[in-house]
Design a protein around this motif. Structure first.
Motif, PDB file in Angstrom:
ATOM      1  N   ARG A 172      58.826 -29.578  34.362  1.00 12.17           N
ATOM      2  CA  ARG A 172      57.426 -29.896  34.596  1.00 12.17           C
ATOM      3  C   ARG A 172      56.766 -28.958  35.582  1.00 12.17           C
ATOM      4  O   ARG A 172      55.568 -28.655  35.458  1.00 12.17           O
ATOM      5  CB  ARG A 172      57.305 -31.333  35.112  1.00 12.17           C
ATOM      6  N   PHE A 173      57.507 -28.529  36.585  1.00  9.02           N
ATOM      7  CA  PHE A 173      56.964 -27.644  37.614  1.00  9.02           C
ATOM      8  C   PHE A 173      57.848 -26.404  37.729  1.00  9.02           C
ATOM      9  O   PHE A 173      58.648 -26.276  38.653  1.00  9.02           O
ATOM     10  CB  PHE A 173      56.903 -28.373  38.968  1.00  9.02           C
ATOM     11  N   PRO A 174      57.710 -25.441  36.805  1.00 12.24           N
ATOM     12  CA  PRO A 174      58.591 -24.266  36.819  1.00 12.24           C
ATOM     13  C   PRO A 174      58.409 -23.381  38.054  1.00 12.24           C
ATOM     14  O   PRO A 174      59.380 -22.792  38.549  1.00 12.24           O
ATOM     15  CB  PRO A 174      58.232 -23.519  35.538  1.00 12.24           C
ATOM     16  N   SER A 175      57.207 -23.295  38.586  1.00 17.89           N
ATOM     17  CA  SER A 175      57.002 -22.437  39.761  1.00 17.89           C
ATOM     18  C   SER A 175      57.717 -23.020  40.979  1.00 17.89           C
ATOM     19  O   SER A 175      58.326 -22.277  41.769  1.00 17.89           O
ATOM     20  CB  SER A 175      55.509 -22.277  40.049  1.00 17.89           C
ATOM     21  N   VAL A 176      57.666 -24.318  41.149  1.00 21.83           N
ATOM     22  CA  VAL A 176      58.361 -24.959  42.260  1.00 21.83           C
ATOM     23  C   VAL A 176      59.870 -24.825  42.074  1.00 21.83           C
ATOM     24  O   VAL A 176      60.609 -24.578  43.028  1.00 21.83           O
ATOM     25  CB  VAL A 176      57.935 -26.437  42.388  1.00 21.83           C
TER      26      VAL A 176
END
Length: 160
Positions: A141-145
């Protein structure tokens, strides 16, 4: 009288149990229900035609006033009840048709908005985090994090 019967059937067949099921102790709704029951009972009482006047019995009982009974009988039999008719003017019919069309369009738009809101709610509920959410789901859901966390772990920067 047909419209009165139709209105009475609507009042008597109103689903009070459904309306009152979710509401406890609402005095206004209970009062409205009592008024509806009163209307139904009074309509059944007054909807039957009155019994005809028994002039022969009255004439026998009032022997001294038979001429008065005769004149009352003549008036009673010669009476004509007023007949009421109404026609709807063209402008009023057009106005009502426009109002109904507007209401229909508004209800269709409201149904569409409701379905969109329900879809948004389902989407939101599916993306909500809870105690069973896994790390993989959060990373997807949050690839950058997830990338930032992986870099911190690889560089041993978890304490800084």
């Amino acid at each position: 009288i047909i419209s009165e019967i139709m209105a009475l059937s609507k009042v008597s067949s109103f689903p009070w149990e459904k309306v009152l099921a979710g509401v406890e102790g609402n005095k206004k709704l209970l009062g409205l229900r009592a008024q509806a029951n009163e209307i139904v009972s009074s309509f059944s009482k007054y909807s039957a035609p009155p019994e005809p006047v028994k002039f022969e019995e009255t004439r026998k009982r009032l022997k001294f006033a038979t001429s008065a009974v005769d004149s009352l009988e003549k008036l009673y039999k010669s009476r004509k009840l007023p007949v009421y008719t109404a026609t709807l003017p063209d402008f009023e019919a057009k106005k009502r048709a426009a109002i109904i069309e507007t209401i229909h369009a508004a209800s269709v738009a409201a149904e569409l908005d409701l379905s969109n809101l329900q879809n948004q709610l389902k989407e939101f509920e599916s993306k909500k985090f809870d105690k069973d959410t896994t790390y993989d789901v959060a990373c997807n859901r949050f690839p950058s994090v997830a990338k930032e966390v992986d870099e911190e772990v690889q560089n041993h920067k978890w304490l800084s």
